[in-house]
Design a protein around this motif. Structure first.
Motif, PDB file in Angstrom:
ATOM      1  N   HIS A  91       0.825  -1.207   0.000  1.00 24.45           N
ATOM      2  CA  HIS A  91       0.000   0.000   0.000  1.00 24.45           C
ATOM      3  C   HIS A  91       0.857   1.254   0.000  1.00 24.45           C
ATOM      4  CE1 HIS A  91      -3.475   2.486   0.969  1.00 24.45           C
ATOM      5  NE2 HIS A  91      -2.693   3.118   1.826  1.00 24.45           N
ATOM      6  N   PHE A  92       0.383   2.243  -0.739  1.00 27.10           N
ATOM      7  CA  PHE A  92       1.005   3.559  -0.748  1.00 27.10           C
ATOM      8  C   PHE A  92      -0.106   4.573  -0.942  1.00 27.10           C
ATOM      9  CE2 PHE A  92       2.853   7.250  -2.776  1.00 27.10           C
ATOM     10  CZ  PHE A  92       3.981   7.456  -2.013  1.00 27.10           C
ATOM     11  N   PRO A  93      -0.192   5.651  -0.281  1.00 26.14           N
ATOM     12  CA  PRO A  93       0.716   6.246   0.688  1.00 26.14           C
ATOM     13  C   PRO A  93       0.522   5.683   2.089  1.00 26.14           C
ATOM     14  CG  PRO A  93      -1.121   7.715   0.302  1.00 26.14           C
ATOM     15  CD  PRO A  93      -1.329   6.504  -0.581  1.00 26.14           C
ATOM     16  N   GLY A  94       0.943   6.437   3.099  1.00 27.07           N
ATOM     17  CA  GLY A  94       0.986   5.956   4.469  1.00 27.07           C
ATOM     18  C   GLY A  94      -0.343   5.779   5.180  1.00 27.07           C
ATOM     19  N   LEU A  95      -1.376   6.546   4.819  1.00 29.82           N
ATOM     20  CA  LEU A  95      -2.673   6.394   5.474  1.00 29.82           C
ATOM     21  C   LEU A  95      -3.466   5.274   4.816  1.00 29.82           C
ATOM     22  CD1 LEU A  95      -3.765  10.097   6.043  1.00 29.82           C
ATOM     23  CD2 LEU A  95      -2.899   8.472   7.736  1.00 29.82           C
ATOM     24  N   THR A  97      -7.257   2.748   5.252  1.00 27.03           N
ATOM     25  CA  THR A  97      -8.546   2.541   5.905  1.00 27.03           C
ATOM     26  C   THR A  97      -8.888   1.060   5.870  1.00 27.03           C
ATOM     27  OG1 THR A  97      -9.754   2.977   3.862  1.00 27.03           O
ATOM     28  CG2 THR A  97      -9.400   4.844   5.316  1.00 27.03           C
ATOM     29  N   ALA A  98      -9.797   0.667   6.729  1.00 31.27           N
ATOM     30  CA  ALA A  98     -10.211  -0.739   6.806  1.00 31.27           C
ATOM     31  C   ALA A  98     -10.692  -1.206   5.433  1.00 31.27           C
ATOM     32  CB  ALA A  98     -11.311  -0.907   7.843  1.00 31.27           C
ATOM     33  N   GLY A  99     -10.213  -2.368   5.017  1.00 30.52           N
ATOM     34  CA  GLY A  99     -10.590  -2.943   3.735  1.00 30.52           C
ATOM     35  C   GLY A  99      -9.615  -2.652   2.617  1.00 30.52           C
ATOM     36  N   ASP A 100      -8.683  -1.727   2.839  1.00 23.17           N
ATOM     37  CA  ASP A 100      -7.701  -1.398   1.806  1.00 23.17           C
ATOM     38  C   ASP A 100      -6.666  -2.513   1.669  1.00 23.17           C
ATOM     39  OD1 ASP A 100      -8.880   1.024   1.310  1.00 23.17           O
ATOM     40  OD2 ASP A 100      -7.328   2.233   2.285  1.00 23.17           O
ATOM     41  N   PHE A 101      -6.126  -2.621   0.460  1.00 28.47           N
ATOM     42  CA  PHE A 101      -5.012  -3.529   0.176  1.00 28.47           C
ATOM     43  C   PHE A 101      -3.802  -3.087   0.989  1.00 28.47           C
ATOM     44  CE2 PHE A 101      -1.096  -3.597  -2.352  1.00 28.47           C
ATOM     45  CZ  PHE A 101      -0.900  -4.947  -2.508  1.00 28.47           C
ATOM     46  N   LEU A 102      -3.151  -4.027   1.649  1.00 28.68           N
ATOM     47  CA  LEU A 102      -1.967  -3.725   2.457  1.00 28.68           C
ATOM     48  C   LEU A 102      -0.709  -4.287   1.822  1.00 28.68           C
ATOM     49  CD1 LEU A 102      -0.949  -2.463   5.067  1.00 28.68           C
ATOM     50  CD2 LEU A 102      -1.536  -4.559   6.243  1.00 28.68           C
ATOM     51  N   GLY A 103      -0.773  -5.513   1.318  1.00 30.61           N
ATOM     52  CA  GLY A 103       0.391  -6.124   0.700  1.00 30.61           C
ATOM     53  C   GLY A 103       0.043  -7.395  -0.040  1.00 30.61           C
ATOM     54  N   VAL A 104       0.991  -7.841  -0.880  1.00 26.84           N
ATOM     55  CA  VAL A 104       0.820  -9.094  -1.616  1.00 26.84           C
ATOM     56  C   VAL A 104       2.115  -9.891  -1.559  1.00 26.84           C
ATOM     57  CG1 VAL A 104       1.437  -8.144  -3.878  1.00 26.84           C
ATOM     58  CG2 VAL A 104      -0.009 -10.143  -3.761  1.00 26.84           C
ATOM     59  N   ILE A 105       1.945 -11.200  -1.427  1.00 25.10           N
ATOM     60  CA  ILE A 105       3.065 -12.126  -1.370  1.00 25.10           C
ATOM     61  C   ILE A 105       2.955 -13.054  -2.573  1.00 25.10           C
ATOM     62  CG2 ILE A 105       4.184 -13.935  -0.034  1.00 25.10           C
ATOM     63  CD1 ILE A 105       2.589 -12.541   2.402  1.00 25.10           C
ATOM     64  N   SER A 106       3.991 -13.039  -3.404  1.00 23.92           N
ATOM     65  CA  SER A 106       4.010 -13.871  -4.606  1.00 23.92           C
ATOM     66  C   SER A 106       4.933 -15.065  -4.385  1.00 23.92           C
ATOM     67  CB  SER A 106       4.512 -13.062  -5.801  1.00 23.92           C
ATOM     68  OG  SER A 106       3.719 -11.928  -6.005  1.00 23.92           O
ATOM     69  N   VAL A 107       4.662 -16.120  -5.136  1.00 25.64           N
ATOM     70  CA  VAL A 107       5.497 -17.319  -5.061  1.00 25.64           C
ATOM     71  C   VAL A 107       6.096 -17.592  -6.440  1.00 25.64           C
ATOM     72  CG1 VAL A 107       4.294 -18.372  -3.117  1.00 25.64           C
ATOM     73  CG2 VAL A 107       3.479 -18.799  -5.410  1.00 25.64           C
TER      74      VAL A 107
END
Length: 109
Positions: A91-95, A97-107
């Motif tokens: 996620h970018f920028p720093g703020l 809210t609930a339900g927003d994408f935070l991160g993804v982990i790929s394999v």
């Protein structure tokens, strides 16, 4: 920045403006095979990423913390990797809210 610089060098070499061999890295194919690859925020606040993009993460590792901006001094909410893999999005920028994408982990595949 490193990828952009390499791309510019390759364009200059390809067009004959500069001399040298093209810099070509091995291809790494990535996949996100299931829902465990995605991390979504359940709270709102300020994001503190605990891993860098491209970093290898392990299942259960803290990847981010959300700090409540309405209640300073409270313990941040921790978010964990749901699988082993490579942290390839955040996620970018720093703020957030609930339900927003935070991160993804790929394999790798």
């Amino acid at each position: 920045v490193g990828i952009a610089k390499k791309g510019i060098r390759n364009i200059l070499r390809h067009t004959g403006i500069t001399q040298g061999d093209m810099e070509v890295d091995a291809t790494l194919n990535l996949d996100m095979p299931d829902d465990d690859c995605y991390v979504f925020s359940e709270t709102s606040g300020l994001v503190e990423h605990c891993v860098d993009l491209g970093e290898v993460v392990k299942n259960g590792q803290v990847v981010a913390k959300i700090h409540n901006i309405e209640r300073t001094g409270s313990t941040p909410q921790k978010y964990y990797a749901g699988r082993d893999g490579i942290y390839t999005g955040r996620h970018f920028p720093g703020l957030i809210t609930a339900g927003d994408f935070l991160g993804v982990i790929s394999v790798p595949i």
